[in-house]
Scaffold this motif. Structure first.
Motif, PDB file in Angstrom:
ATOM      1  N   ARG A  18       3.407 -11.199 -11.039  1.00 53.42           N
ATOM      2  CA  ARG A  18       3.987  -9.883 -11.266  1.00 53.42           C
ATOM      3  C   ARG A  18       3.814  -9.069  -9.990  1.00 53.42           C
ATOM      4  NH1 ARG A  18      -0.326  -6.520 -13.737  1.00 53.42           N
ATOM      5  NH2 ARG A  18      -2.109  -7.790 -13.362  1.00 53.42           N
ATOM      6  N   VAL A  19       4.858  -8.353  -9.661  1.00 50.86           N
ATOM      7  CA  VAL A  19       4.846  -7.619  -8.402  1.00 50.86           C
ATOM      8  C   VAL A  19       4.236  -6.255  -8.641  1.00 50.86           C
ATOM      9  CG1 VAL A  19       6.260  -6.675  -6.562  1.00 50.86           C
ATOM     10  CG2 VAL A  19       6.880  -8.834  -7.622  1.00 50.86           C
ATOM     11  N   LEU A  20       3.188  -5.977  -7.925  1.00 54.21           N
ATOM     12  CA  LEU A  20       2.504  -4.697  -8.040  1.00 54.21           C
ATOM     13  C   LEU A  20       2.709  -3.918  -6.746  1.00 54.21           C
ATOM     14  CD1 LEU A  20      -0.833  -5.904  -9.629  1.00 54.21           C
ATOM     15  CD2 LEU A  20       1.128  -4.913 -10.785  1.00 54.21           C
ATOM     16  N   PRO A  21       2.876  -2.615  -6.824  1.00 54.90           N
ATOM     17  CA  PRO A  21       3.134  -1.834  -5.622  1.00 54.90           C
ATOM     18  C   PRO A  21       1.885  -1.485  -4.824  1.00 54.90           C
ATOM     19  CG  PRO A  21       3.173  -0.417  -7.538  1.00 54.90           C
ATOM     20  CD  PRO A  21       2.985  -1.828  -8.039  1.00 54.90           C
ATOM     21  N   ARG A  22       0.747  -2.118  -5.109  1.00 58.33           N
ATOM     22  CA  ARG A  22      -0.495  -1.747  -4.440  1.00 58.33           C
ATOM     23  C   ARG A  22      -0.426  -1.934  -2.928  1.00 58.33           C
ATOM     24  NH1 ARG A  22      -4.525  -5.169  -7.745  1.00 58.33           N
ATOM     25  NH2 ARG A  22      -3.240  -5.111  -9.558  1.00 58.33           N
ATOM     26  N   ASP A  66      -9.119  -1.503  -5.052  1.00 60.81           N
ATOM     27  CA  ASP A  66      -8.380  -2.699  -5.464  1.00 60.81           C
ATOM     28  C   ASP A  66      -8.445  -3.775  -4.385  1.00 60.81           C
ATOM     29  OD1 ASP A  66      -7.670  -1.565  -7.878  1.00 60.81           O
ATOM     30  OD2 ASP A  66      -5.674  -0.942  -7.206  1.00 60.81           O
ATOM     31  N   VAL A  67      -8.208  -3.382  -3.145  1.00 60.82           N
ATOM     32  CA  VAL A  67      -8.259  -4.338  -2.034  1.00 60.82           C
ATOM     33  C   VAL A  67      -9.689  -4.837  -1.839  1.00 60.82           C
ATOM     34  CG1 VAL A  67      -7.848  -4.677   0.428  1.00 60.82           C
ATOM     35  CG2 VAL A  67      -6.257  -3.308  -0.903  1.00 60.82           C
ATOM     36  N   ALA A  68     -10.657  -3.945  -1.911  1.00 57.84           N
ATOM     37  CA  ALA A  68     -12.065  -4.339  -1.748  1.00 57.84           C
ATOM     38  C   ALA A  68     -12.484  -5.316  -2.842  1.00 57.84           C
ATOM     39  CB  ALA A  68     -12.957  -3.106  -1.758  1.00 57.84           C
ATOM     40  N   ARG A  69     -12.008  -5.094  -4.055  1.00 55.04           N
ATOM     41  CA  ARG A  69     -12.315  -5.997  -5.172  1.00 55.04           C
ATOM     42  C   ARG A  69     -11.791  -7.400  -4.882  1.00 55.04           C
ATOM     43  NH1 ARG A  69      -8.953  -7.709  -8.687  1.00 55.04           N
ATOM     44  NH2 ARG A  69      -7.479  -6.053  -8.231  1.00 55.04           N
ATOM     45  N   LYS A 125      -2.591 -15.916  -5.537  1.00 48.10           N
ATOM     46  CA  LYS A 125      -1.863 -14.912  -6.316  1.00 48.10           C
ATOM     47  C   LYS A 125      -2.502 -13.539  -6.132  1.00 48.10           C
ATOM     48  CE  LYS A 125      -1.317 -13.386 -10.982  1.00 48.10           C
ATOM     49  NZ  LYS A 125      -2.396 -13.146 -11.891  1.00 48.10           N
ATOM     50  N   MET A 126      -3.818 -13.479  -6.199  1.00 49.70           N
ATOM     51  CA  MET A 126      -4.528 -12.205  -6.050  1.00 49.70           C
ATOM     52  C   MET A 126      -4.331 -11.634  -4.642  1.00 49.70           C
ATOM     53  SD  MET A 126      -5.817 -11.808  -9.020  1.00 49.70           S
ATOM     54  CE  MET A 126      -7.084 -10.593  -8.915  1.00 49.70           C
ATOM     55  N   LEU A 127      -4.438 -12.486  -3.625  1.00 49.96           N
ATOM     56  CA  LEU A 127      -4.256 -12.040  -2.243  1.00 49.96           C
ATOM     57  C   LEU A 127      -2.814 -11.589  -1.997  1.00 49.96           C
ATOM     58  CD1 LEU A 127      -6.324 -14.826  -0.443  1.00 49.96           C
ATOM     59  CD2 LEU A 127      -6.913 -12.390  -0.578  1.00 49.96           C
ATOM     60  N   THR A 128      -1.856 -12.254  -2.639  1.00 45.03           N
ATOM     61  CA  THR A 128      -0.440 -11.880  -2.501  1.00 45.03           C
ATOM     62  C   THR A 128      -0.170 -10.535  -3.158  1.00 45.03           C
ATOM     63  OG1 THR A 128       0.179 -14.213  -2.502  1.00 45.03           O
ATOM     64  CG2 THR A 128       1.924 -12.633  -2.941  1.00 45.03           C
ATOM     65  N   GLU A 129      -0.749 -10.294  -4.314  1.00 44.68           N
ATOM     66  CA  GLU A 129      -0.545  -9.022  -5.006  1.00 44.68           C
ATOM     67  C   GLU A 129      -1.029  -7.843  -4.186  1.00 44.68           C
ATOM     68  OE1 GLU A 129      -2.406  -9.410  -8.811  1.00 44.68           O
ATOM     69  OE2 GLU A 129      -0.704 -10.465  -9.672  1.00 44.68           O
ATOM     70  N   ARG A 151      -5.751  -4.874   8.770  1.00 45.72           N
ATOM     71  CA  ARG A 151      -6.102  -3.804   9.716  1.00 45.72           C
ATOM     72  C   ARG A 151      -5.975  -2.433   9.064  1.00 45.72           C
ATOM     73  NH1 ARG A 151      -2.243  -5.766  13.443  1.00 45.72           N
ATOM     74  NH2 ARG A 151      -3.008  -7.802  14.006  1.00 45.72           N
ATOM     75  N   GLN A 152      -4.928  -2.234   8.268  1.00 39.90           N
ATOM     76  CA  GLN A 152      -4.753  -0.947   7.578  1.00 39.90           C
ATOM     77  C   GLN A 152      -5.903  -0.686   6.631  1.00 39.90           C
ATOM     78  OE1 GLN A 152      -0.907  -1.362   5.803  1.00 39.90           O
ATOM     79  NE2 GLN A 152       0.130  -0.378   7.514  1.00 39.90           N
ATOM     80  N   PHE A 153      -6.338  -1.722   5.928  1.00 36.89           N
ATOM     81  CA  PHE A 153      -7.471  -1.563   5.022  1.00 36.89           C
ATOM     82  C   PHE A 153      -8.719  -1.167   5.807  1.00 36.89           C
ATOM     83  CE2 PHE A 153     -11.266  -3.517   3.110  1.00 36.89           C
ATOM     84  CZ  PHE A 153     -11.340  -2.751   1.958  1.00 36.89           C
ATOM     85  N   ALA A 154      -8.964  -1.856   6.923  1.00 38.52           N
ATOM     86  CA  ALA A 154     -10.146  -1.559   7.739  1.00 38.52           C
ATOM     87  C   ALA A 154     -10.091  -0.129   8.282  1.00 38.52           C
ATOM     88  CB  ALA A 154     -10.265  -2.559   8.887  1.00 38.52           C
ATOM     89  N   ARG A 155      -8.929   0.305   8.747  1.00 38.88           N
ATOM     90  CA  ARG A 155      -8.793   1.679   9.248  1.00 38.88           C
ATOM     91  C   ARG A 155      -9.005   2.695   8.134  1.00 38.88           C
ATOM     92  NH1 ARG A 155      -3.437   0.605  11.590  1.00 38.88           N
ATOM     93  NH2 ARG A 155      -3.914  -0.856  13.224  1.00 38.88           N
ATOM     94  N   SER A 156      -8.466   2.391   6.971  1.00 40.50           N
ATOM     95  CA  SER A 156      -8.565   3.334   5.847  1.00 40.50           C
ATOM     96  C   SER A 156      -9.988   3.482   5.351  1.00 40.50           C
ATOM     97  CB  SER A 156      -7.672   2.867   4.695  1.00 40.50           C
ATOM     98  OG  SER A 156      -6.337   2.850   5.088  1.00 40.50           O
ATOM     99  N   ILE A 157     -10.712   2.378   5.299  1.00 39.62           N
ATOM    100  CA  ILE A 157     -12.076   2.427   4.764  1.00 39.62           C
ATOM    101  C   ILE A 157     -13.010   3.145   5.743  1.00 39.62           C
ATOM    102  CG2 ILE A 157     -12.974   0.230   5.644  1.00 39.62           C
ATOM    103  CD1 ILE A 157     -13.392   1.400   2.057  1.00 39.62           C
ATOM    104  N   THR A 158     -12.651   3.158   7.019  1.00 41.52           N
ATOM    105  CA  THR A 158     -13.488   3.840   8.010  1.00 41.52           C
ATOM    106  C   THR A 158     -12.942   5.211   8.388  1.00 41.52           C
ATOM    107  OG1 THR A 158     -12.327   2.737   9.816  1.00 41.52           O
ATOM    108  CG2 THR A 158     -14.336   1.687   8.998  1.00 41.52           C
ATOM    109  N   ALA A 159     -11.939   5.697   7.661  1.00 41.03           N
ATOM    110  CA  ALA A 159     -11.367   7.009   7.956  1.00 41.03           C
ATOM    111  C   ALA A 159     -12.432   8.089   7.788  1.00 41.03           C
ATOM    112  CB  ALA A 159     -10.186   7.301   7.050  1.00 41.03           C
ATOM    113  N   PRO A 160     -12.540   9.013   8.732  1.00 40.65           N
ATOM    114  CA  PRO A 160     -13.605  10.037   8.682  1.00 40.65           C
ATOM    115  C   PRO A 160     -13.547  10.912   7.433  1.00 40.65           C
ATOM    116  CG  PRO A 160     -12.437  10.130  10.776  1.00 40.65           C
ATOM    117  CD  PRO A 160     -11.736   9.146   9.923  1.00 40.65           C
TER     118      PRO A 160
END
Length: 139
Positions: free
Chosen positions: A23-27, A53-56, A97-101, A124-133
Motif C-alpha cells: 500500500r502506498v503511503l505518503p510518508r 516513522d522513519v526512525a522506527r 516493503k517497510m523500507l519502500t513505504e 540524507r533528508q532524514f539525517a538533516r531533519s533529525i539534527t535540525a536546531p
C-alpha cells in the motif's frame, strides 16, 4: 485484457516477493517536505510523527543490515540481497516493503527480475531533519 505470454505481463511491485505492490503511503513525500519547512510549534507535531516513522523503520537491525547492503551496492537484485543478508526471502520481502513505504529504497522491475535501489537523498533528508536546531526547541 490482451493475452500475452506470462513473461511479458508487467505488474507493479513494491517488494521482492510475488505479493503485489505494497500500500502506498505518503510518508516519504512528507519526509521530502521537512527540509526547508519552518519548525515552529504548529509544525513540530507532524514533523516528529514523520521522523518517528522513519526512525522506527531504521531501528530494526535486519532492516538496517539490508539498507547497508543495498547502500554499498547502490542497486542489487533481490536474489543477491537474500544471499548476502543470510535471511529468508520472505523476511527480505517484508523488510524491503517497510523500507519502500518510507522511501528509503525503491524497486525496479525488469521483466521477472526485481532490483532494489538505494535512495540516498531520503536518508540524507532524514539525517538533516533529525539534527535540525529547531526540532527539539534548541537554537
Amino acid at each position: 485484457m490482451v493475452d500475452r505470454p506470462r513473461s511479458a505481463r508487467r505488474r507493479p511491485s513494491g517488494r521482492c516477493g510475488r505479493h503485489g505492490p505494497p500500500r502506498v503511503l505518503p510518508r516519504h513525500q512528507r519526509l521530502r517536505n521537512l527540509i526547508g519547512e519552518d519548525l515552529s510549534p504548529s509544525h513540530t507535531h507532524s514533523n516528529i510523527e514523520v521522523l518517528s516513522d522513519v526512525a522506527r523503520v531504521l531501528a530494526d537491525p535486519v532492516r538496517l543490515q539490508l539498507l547497508a547492503i543495498i547502500g554499498a551496492a547502490r542497486e542489487i537484485s533481490c536474489t543477491q540481497l537474500v544471499a548476502q543478508a543470510d535471511v529468508t526471502a520472505s523476511t527480505v520481502s517484508y523488510h524491503i516493503k517497510m523500507l519502500t513505504e518510507e522511501g528509503l529504497v525503491s524497486i525496479i522491475v525488469d521483466g521477472r527480475r526485481r532490483y532494489v535501489r538505494y535512495e540516498p537523498h531520503h536518508v540524507r533528508q532524514f539525517a538533516r531533519s533529525i539534527t535540525a536546531p529547531g526540532l527539539f526547541g534548541g537554537n
